[in-house]
Design a protein around this motif. Structure first.
Motif, PDB file in Angstrom:
ATOM      1  N   MET A 134       0.832  -1.212   0.000  1.00  0.00           N
ATOM      2  CA  MET A 134       0.000   0.000   0.000  1.00  0.00           C
ATOM      3  C   MET A 134       0.865   1.259   0.000  1.00  0.00           C
ATOM      4  SD  MET A 134      -2.848   1.299   2.783  1.00  0.00           S
ATOM      5  CE  MET A 134      -3.977  -0.030   2.504  1.00  0.00           C
ATOM      6  N   ILE A 135       1.899   1.274   0.849  1.00  0.00           N
ATOM      7  CA  ILE A 135       2.772   2.435   0.948  1.00  0.00           C
ATOM      8  C   ILE A 135       4.219   1.991   1.009  1.00  0.00           C
ATOM      9  CG2 ILE A 135       1.044   3.872   2.113  1.00  0.00           C
ATOM     10  CD1 ILE A 135       2.459   3.268   4.738  1.00  0.00           C
ATOM     11  N   ASP A 136       5.141   2.920   0.701  1.00  0.00           N
ATOM     12  CA  ASP A 136       6.562   2.559   0.727  1.00  0.00           C
ATOM     13  C   ASP A 136       7.164   2.796   2.112  1.00  0.00           C
ATOM     14  OD1 ASP A 136       7.022   5.311   0.961  1.00  0.00           O
ATOM     15  OD2 ASP A 136       7.324   5.571  -1.180  1.00  0.00           O
ATOM     16  N   GLN A 137       8.464   2.495   2.236  1.00  0.00           N
ATOM     17  CA  GLN A 137       9.127   2.586   3.538  1.00  0.00           C
ATOM     18  C   GLN A 137       9.170   4.012   4.065  1.00  0.00           C
ATOM     19  OE1 GLN A 137      10.139  -0.094   5.393  1.00  0.00           O
ATOM     20  NE2 GLN A 137      10.354   1.480   6.978  1.00  0.00           N
ATOM     21  N   LYS A 138       9.337   4.979   3.179  1.00  0.00           N
ATOM     22  CA  LYS A 138       9.377   6.382   3.588  1.00  0.00           C
ATOM     23  C   LYS A 138       8.052   6.795   4.224  1.00  0.00           C
ATOM     24  CE  LYS A 138      10.469  11.002   1.826  1.00  0.00           C
ATOM     25  NZ  LYS A 138      10.815  11.796   0.617  1.00  0.00           N
TER      26      LYS A 138
ATOM     27  N   GLY B 127       7.297  17.457  21.794  1.00  0.00           N
ATOM     28  CA  GLY B 127       7.272  18.623  22.664  1.00  0.00           C
ATOM     29  C   GLY B 127       6.728  18.312  24.049  1.00  0.00           C
ATOM     30  N   LYS B 128       6.690  19.314  24.903  1.00  0.00           N
ATOM     31  CA  LYS B 128       6.226  19.131  26.288  1.00  0.00           C
ATOM     32  C   LYS B 128       4.727  18.859  26.363  1.00  0.00           C
ATOM     33  CE  LYS B 128       9.802  21.936  28.538  1.00  0.00           C
ATOM     34  NZ  LYS B 128      10.062  23.133  29.379  1.00  0.00           N
ATOM     35  N   GLN B 129       3.976  19.477  25.478  1.00  0.00           N
ATOM     36  CA  GLN B 129       2.520  19.314  25.501  1.00  0.00           C
ATOM     37  C   GLN B 129       2.136  17.882  25.112  1.00  0.00           C
ATOM     38  OE1 GLN B 129       0.017  21.293  22.409  1.00  0.00           O
ATOM     39  NE2 GLN B 129      -0.914  22.344  24.137  1.00  0.00           N
ATOM     40  N   ARG B 130       1.217  17.296  25.861  1.00  0.00           N
ATOM     41  CA  ARG B 130       0.725  15.959  25.520  1.00  0.00           C
ATOM     42  C   ARG B 130      -0.431  16.127  24.535  1.00  0.00           C
ATOM     43  NH1 ARG B 130      -1.591  11.375  29.774  1.00  0.00           N
ATOM     44  NH2 ARG B 130      -1.597   9.628  28.311  1.00  0.00           N
ATOM     45  N   ARG B 131      -0.267  15.576  23.358  1.00  0.00           N
ATOM     46  CA  ARG B 131      -1.282  15.691  22.315  1.00  0.00           C
ATOM     47  C   ARG B 131      -1.819  14.308  21.974  1.00  0.00           C
ATOM     48  NH1 ARG B 131       1.833  19.758  18.125  1.00  0.00           N
ATOM     49  NH2 ARG B 131       1.915  21.615  19.485  1.00  0.00           N
ATOM     50  N   ILE B 132      -3.060  14.067  22.387  1.00  0.00           N
ATOM     51  CA  ILE B 132      -3.679  12.757  22.192  1.00  0.00           C
ATOM     52  C   ILE B 132      -4.451  12.760  20.877  1.00  0.00           C
ATOM     53  CG2 ILE B 132      -5.275  11.057  23.128  1.00  0.00           C
ATOM     54  CD1 ILE B 132      -4.753  12.363  25.909  1.00  0.00           C
ATOM     55  N   GLY B 133      -3.920  12.055  19.895  1.00  0.00           N
ATOM     56  CA  GLY B 133      -4.610  11.943  18.616  1.00  0.00           C
ATOM     57  C   GLY B 133      -5.629  10.820  18.662  1.00  0.00           C
ATOM     58  N   ILE B 134      -6.860  11.130  18.308  1.00  0.00           N
ATOM     59  CA  ILE B 134      -7.916  10.110  18.270  1.00  0.00           C
ATOM     60  C   ILE B 134      -8.329   9.906  16.820  1.00  0.00           C
ATOM     61  CG2 ILE B 134     -10.283   9.537  18.915  1.00  0.00           C
ATOM     62  CD1 ILE B 134      -9.859  10.976  21.523  1.00  0.00           C
ATOM     63  N   THR B 135      -8.247   8.656  16.370  1.00  0.00           N
ATOM     64  CA  THR B 135      -8.632   8.352  14.998  1.00  0.00           C
ATOM     65  C   THR B 135      -9.281   6.975  14.951  1.00  0.00           C
ATOM     66  OG1 THR B 135      -7.866   8.441  12.700  1.00  0.00           O
ATOM     67  CG2 THR B 135      -6.425   7.308  14.286  1.00  0.00           C
ATOM     68  N   GLY B 136      -9.660   6.568  13.765  1.00  0.00           N
ATOM     69  CA  GLY B 136     -10.354   5.297  13.583  1.00  0.00           C
ATOM     70  C   GLY B 136     -11.155   5.372  12.299  1.00  0.00           C
ATOM     71  N   GLY B 137     -11.705   4.257  11.893  1.00  0.00           N
ATOM     72  CA  GLY B 137     -12.517   4.244  10.683  1.00  0.00           C
ATOM     73  C   GLY B 137     -13.761   5.101  10.838  1.00  0.00           C
ATOM     74  N   ILE B 138     -14.391   5.418   9.728  1.00  0.00           N
ATOM     75  CA  ILE B 138     -15.606   6.213   9.751  1.00  0.00           C
ATOM     76  C   ILE B 138     -16.679   5.511  10.590  1.00  0.00           C
ATOM     77  CG2 ILE B 138     -16.489   5.172   7.604  1.00  0.00           C
ATOM     78  CD1 ILE B 138     -17.593   7.989   6.889  1.00  0.00           C
ATOM     79  N   ALA B 139     -17.390   6.292  11.399  1.00  0.00           N
ATOM     80  CA  ALA B 139     -18.471   5.784  12.268  1.00  0.00           C
ATOM     81  C   ALA B 139     -17.969   4.803  13.327  1.00  0.00           C
ATOM     82  CB  ALA B 139     -19.588   5.133  11.438  1.00  0.00           C
TER      83      ALA B 139
ATOM     84  N   LEU C  50      -8.688  11.169   9.203  1.00  0.00           N
ATOM     85  CA  LEU C  50      -7.655  10.735   8.250  1.00  0.00           C
ATOM     86  C   LEU C  50      -6.251  11.010   8.800  1.00  0.00           C
ATOM     87  CD1 LEU C  50      -9.281  11.924   4.895  1.00  0.00           C
ATOM     88  CD2 LEU C  50      -9.403   9.671   5.964  1.00  0.00           C
ATOM     89  N   LEU C  51      -6.066  10.750  10.064  1.00  0.00           N
ATOM     90  CA  LEU C  51      -4.808  11.061  10.737  1.00  0.00           C
ATOM     91  C   LEU C  51      -3.614  10.372  10.057  1.00  0.00           C
ATOM     92  CD1 LEU C  51      -4.320  11.263  14.556  1.00  0.00           C
ATOM     93  CD2 LEU C  51      -2.621  10.114  13.160  1.00  0.00           C
ATOM     94  N   PHE C  52      -3.766   9.109   9.729  1.00  0.00           N
ATOM     95  CA  PHE C  52      -2.683   8.387   9.069  1.00  0.00           C
ATOM     96  C   PHE C  52      -2.609   8.713   7.582  1.00  0.00           C
ATOM     97  CE2 PHE C  52      -3.555   5.467  12.704  1.00  0.00           C
ATOM     98  CZ  PHE C  52      -2.316   5.583  13.316  1.00  0.00           C
TER      99      PHE C  52
ATOM    100  N   GLN D 190     -11.218   4.992   2.930  1.00  0.00           N
ATOM    101  CA  GLN D 190     -10.170   5.106   3.943  1.00  0.00           C
ATOM    102  C   GLN D 190      -9.290   3.853   3.916  1.00  0.00           C
ATOM    103  OE1 GLN D 190     -12.211   5.719   7.699  1.00  0.00           O
ATOM    104  NE2 GLN D 190     -12.701   7.835   7.204  1.00  0.00           N
ATOM    105  N   TRP D 191      -8.106   3.989   4.498  1.00  0.00           N
ATOM    106  CA  TRP D 191      -7.251   2.805   4.618  1.00  0.00           C
ATOM    107  C   TRP D 191      -7.922   1.781   5.526  1.00  0.00           C
ATOM    108  CZ3 TRP D 191      -1.795   5.318   5.756  1.00  0.00           C
ATOM    109  CH2 TRP D 191      -1.348   5.965   4.594  1.00  0.00           C
ATOM    110  N   ALA D 192      -7.562   0.523   5.362  1.00  0.00           N
ATOM    111  CA  ALA D 192      -8.159  -0.564   6.143  1.00  0.00           C
ATOM    112  C   ALA D 192      -7.831  -0.422   7.630  1.00  0.00           C
ATOM    113  CB  ALA D 192      -7.663  -1.908   5.630  1.00  0.00           C
ATOM    114  N   ASN D 193      -8.811  -0.727   8.461  1.00  0.00           N
ATOM    115  CA  ASN D 193      -8.610  -0.666   9.917  1.00  0.00           C
ATOM    116  C   ASN D 193      -7.431  -1.530  10.353  1.00  0.00           C
ATOM    117  OD1 ASN D 193     -10.852   0.971  10.145  1.00  0.00           O
ATOM    118  ND2 ASN D 193     -12.235  -0.677  10.758  1.00  0.00           N
ATOM    119  N   SER D 194      -7.347  -2.730   9.792  1.00  0.00           N
ATOM    120  CA  SER D 194      -6.292  -3.670  10.195  1.00  0.00           C
ATOM    121  C   SER D 194      -4.905  -3.110   9.900  1.00  0.00           C
ATOM    122  CB  SER D 194      -6.482  -5.010   9.473  1.00  0.00           C
ATOM    123  OG  SER D 194      -6.487  -4.810   8.064  1.00  0.00           O
ATOM    124  N   PHE D 195      -4.793  -2.303   8.834  1.00  0.00           N
ATOM    125  CA  PHE D 195      -3.504  -1.706   8.484  1.00  0.00           C
ATOM    126  C   PHE D 195      -3.164  -0.563   9.432  1.00  0.00           C
ATOM    127  CE2 PHE D 195      -1.062   1.526   6.154  1.00  0.00           C
ATOM    128  CZ  PHE D 195       0.079   0.788   5.860  1.00  0.00           C
ATOM    129  N   LYS D 196      -4.113   0.317   9.681  1.00  0.00           N
ATOM    130  CA  LYS D 196      -3.848   1.511  10.491  1.00  0.00           C
ATOM    131  C   LYS D 196      -3.588   1.175  11.957  1.00  0.00           C
ATOM    132  CE  LYS D 196      -7.531   3.824   8.985  1.00  0.00           C
ATOM    133  NZ  LYS D 196      -8.473   4.948   8.762  1.00  0.00           N
TER     134      LYS D 196
END
Length: 214
Positions: free
Chosen positions: A1-5, A16-28, A136-138, A181-187
């Motif tokens: 699906m994607i290359d090494q880069k 950085g010092k700030q804690r940034r919690i990214g929340i993602t997942g498939g649609i719905a 679409l975080l990833f 979107q990319w497959a859940n199993s991949f992300k």
């Protein structure tokens, strides 16, 4: 699906010092309800990419004007040239059926979303913790903005059920949204934490309480 880069980019995290919690997942998958729960429990501010995407298409915005010029009456709710409102459902139907149109739309919306997220992060720089809800975080390389990524896992049959109910979509339309979107199993393999939201109960709350000591 994607290359090494690209794979390496998915492993990037904010240092950085700030804690940034990214929340993602498939649609719905339940991203919004989980973000809201964390906000209610801890009052951590939320930056929601979907809200900025909505803002990008607001009446009179430059992006909305470009979209109206491209698709014309097919996606315009009213005929007033001074205040054309986009029919988002009609627009979605076009882009999810045509990969070229989807890429074009994302190409003008995501730079705006990225800019808005960074603007809001700057305003919140004194906050110790911030939540970023980014569907679409990833796919769109937002991993470097997050110190950790929490993936909301949900099986496809549940996504379909929720999508059809929430957005009044046909089964074909709901499948198109998921396939865009990319497959859940991949992300999932690039996430730091996985919250299981497979059932119509609130077991996800127990997982969050344990993970974030709520």
């Amino acid at each position: 699906m994607i290359d090494q880069k690209q794979t390496n980019k998915l492993c990037l995290r904010w240092k950085g010092k700030q804690r940034r919690i990214g929340i993602t997942g498939g649609i719905a998958s339940g991203k919004t309800i989980i973000g809201d729960f964390l906000f209610q429990a801890k009052q951590w501010p939320i930056l929601d990419a979907d809200l900025y995407a909505h803002e990008a298409l607001s009446a009179k915005s430059q992006i909305a004007k470009k979209v109206c010029l491209r698709y014309g009456s097919k996606i315009i709710k009213n005929s007033s040239k001074s205040n054309q409102t986009i029919n988002r459902k009609a627009l979605a139907k076009i882009v999810f059926q045509n990969e070229i149109e989807k890429k074009w739309l994302e190409g003008i919306i995501h730079p705006f979303v990225n800019k808005r997220i960074k603007e809001e992060l700057k305003k919140l720089k004194t906050n110790s913790i911030v939540i970023l809800i980014i569907p679409l975080l990833f796919e769109k390389n937002y991993t470097g903005l997050c110190s950790e990524i929490c993936y909301i896992d949900c099986p496809r049959n549940m996504q379909l059920k929720r999508l059809q109910s929430r957005d009044n979509l046909s089964l074909e339309e709901a499948n198109q949204r998921i396939d865009a979107q990319w497959a859940n199993s991949f992300k999932k393999q690039f996430a730091d934490h996985i919250i299981n939201n497979s059932n119509d109960d609130e077991t996800w709350k127990l997982q969050l309480k344990k993970l974030y000591k709520l």
